[in-house]
Design an enzyme around this catalytic site. Structure first.
Site, PDB file in Angstrom:
ATOM      1  CB  ILE A   1      -0.962   0.005   1.199  1.00  0.00           C
ATOM      2  CG1 ILE A   1      -1.746  -1.325   1.264  1.00  0.00           C
ATOM      3  CG2 ILE A   1      -1.897   1.206   1.108  1.00  0.00           C
ATOM      4  CD1 ILE A   1      -2.485  -1.680  -0.004  1.00  0.00           C
TER       5      ILE A   1
ATOM      6  NE  ARG B   1      34.479   8.021 -20.285  1.00  0.00           N
ATOM      7  CZ  ARG B   1      35.389   7.825 -19.341  1.00  0.00           C
ATOM      8  NH1 ARG B   1      35.757   8.836 -18.562  1.00  0.00           N
ATOM      9  NH2 ARG B   1      35.913   6.634 -19.159  1.00  0.00           N
TER      10      ARG B   1
ATOM     11  N   GLY C   1      28.795   3.338 -19.092  1.00  0.00           N
ATOM     12  CA  GLY C   1      29.826   2.360 -18.791  1.00  0.00           C
ATOM     13  C   GLY C   1      29.866   2.053 -17.309  1.00  0.00           C
TER      14      GLY C   1
ATOM     15  CD  GLU D   1      -2.813   1.504 -10.732  1.00  0.00           C
ATOM     16  OE1 GLU D   1      -3.808   0.976 -11.247  1.00  0.00           O
ATOM     17  OE2 GLU D   1      -2.872   2.234  -9.738  1.00  0.00           O
TER      18      GLU D   1
END
Length: 380
Positions: free
Chosen positions: A157, A268, A339, A363
């Site tokens: 709940i 990166r 990575g 659900e």
């Protein structure tokens, strides 16, 4: 195209997420979303989006609501789930089935964020089979009034501990089967309302998910929501709405993962250039963006069907099925883009991957969604 009100609510939710949730996310993961955050959400109009302004709501349509859910979920899935539980089913059920006295009593605190509601349907032995619940609400005529006494247990709940009011589904007449189930909207400060455990979860750590017990919990007749025996219909009436909201939550989480991965890929460097310039990474990010947009259009379509008043169960199931599976894949691909850093909790994608995993479970599991879709195909 979105209308002016829809864009306004979407923008409000986005600004709220960026200003109030993201800067404090690590703290909320550790200690849970504080009551003052929920009050701020109420002040921003996010706790009763589809409720009439007369009762403190925003008076907006369902499309506006799910757009807001996506924005809050892009910041944090657990807080989005608190918002979702309060808006629908709790407030939606009160709007559709509450008496004038119940509306007067519960709308103001629930729409303001002063109080939050929980939905007590699932039980330890039954999840998808809602009609199999055993929590018993027995009328005690010897009391000389119309009180009910509730006994039973509930599981998984959301907001079970922090909620100030609970929408409880219980059996009032076992001999009538599905027609012997009723709903109650009642405060949780009742001495018979017990929190057995607050679960330690993989994700959604900013909200509380609880196991509950009702032990000789006396609930007055006035707290029954709707008429006796209508409980299962009331409980299931907002299934489509809930599933569309889960699809929106999934899109929000996936979007956040994609945005983080894209930014990382542009910063990166490997082999002398940003990794985004390597085709394998760029194509992965392109696929992720396409899947997110496809899921968004599915949930928006389902939301528009819901707003029209037409049956939306199949569209809702399709949206939830596709979006929840998409979110898990996108979050995993985002982690791959980071990575080794993606596996660290210092970076956002590990947390997002933990959060999105549940969307294919609650659900109605995705197996149930496929069953719903298949039945619709068979009836065409």
């Amino acid at each position: 195209m979105l209308n002016e009100q829809q864009r306004m609510i979407q923008d409000t939710a986005r600004r709220f997420a960026q200003r109030e949730i993201l800067p404090n996310l690590k703290e909320y993961e550790r200690t849970g979303a504080p009551p003052e955050l929920l009050l701020k959400m109420g002040q921003a109009g996010l706790m009763g989006i589809c409720i009439d302004p007369e009762w403190g709501g925003a008076g907006a349509d369902f499309v506006s609501y799910v757009l807001a859910i996506e924005e809050i979920s892009a910041a944090d899935g657990g807080i989005a789930n608190l918002m979702a539980a309060n808006n629908s089913p709790v407030l939606a059920a009160l709007r559709d089935h509450g008496s004038p006295a119940q509306k007067q009593r519960f709308f103001p605190p629930l729409t303001s964020g002063e109080m939050i509601g929980c939905f007590a349907l699932t039980e330890p032995h039954t999840g998808s089979d809602a009609a199999a619940i055993t929590t018993r609400a027995e009328r005690r005529s010897e009391r000389g009034n119309n009180d009910f006494v509730l006994n039973g247990r509930k599981q998984f709940i959301t907001a079970g501990r922090r909620a100030g009011v609970a929408l409880i589904v219980a059996v009032t007449d076992p001999s009538l089967g599905k027609r012997g189930i009723s709903t109650f909207l009642t405060p949780t400060n009742n001495p018979g309302y017990k929190v057995l455990a607050e679960e330690a979860k993989l994700g959604h750590r900013s909200n509380d998910t609880c196991a509950l017990a009702f032990e000789d919990m006396v609930v007055p007749q006035d707290d029954m929501l709707g008429s006796e025996g209508r409980g299962l219909g009331i409980a299931l009436a907002n299934l489509s709405a809930g599933r569309i909201a889960v699809a929106a939550q999934a899109v929000g989480g996936a979007r956040a993962a994609h945005e983080a991965a894209l930014a990382h890929a542009q910063e990166r460097e490997a082999f002398g250039k940003p990794i985004f310039e390597h085709q394998a990474v760029a194509f992965r990010l392109a696929d992720m963006a396409t899947q997110i947009e496809a899921a968004r259009q599915l949930y928006l379509h389902a939301a528009r069907v819901h707003d029209s008043g037409a049956p939306s169960l199949t569209a809702a199931s399709m949206a939830k099925l596709f979006a929840s599976e998409m979110a898990e894949k996108v979050a995993s691909d985002a982690l791959q883009t980071f990575g080794g850093y993606g596996y660290l909790e210092d970076y956002p994608v590990a947390k997002i991957l933990r959060d999105v995993r549940v969307y294919s479970i609650y659900e109605g599991t995705n197996d149930i969604q496929k069953l719903v879709i298949a039945r619709a195909l068979a009836s065409d």
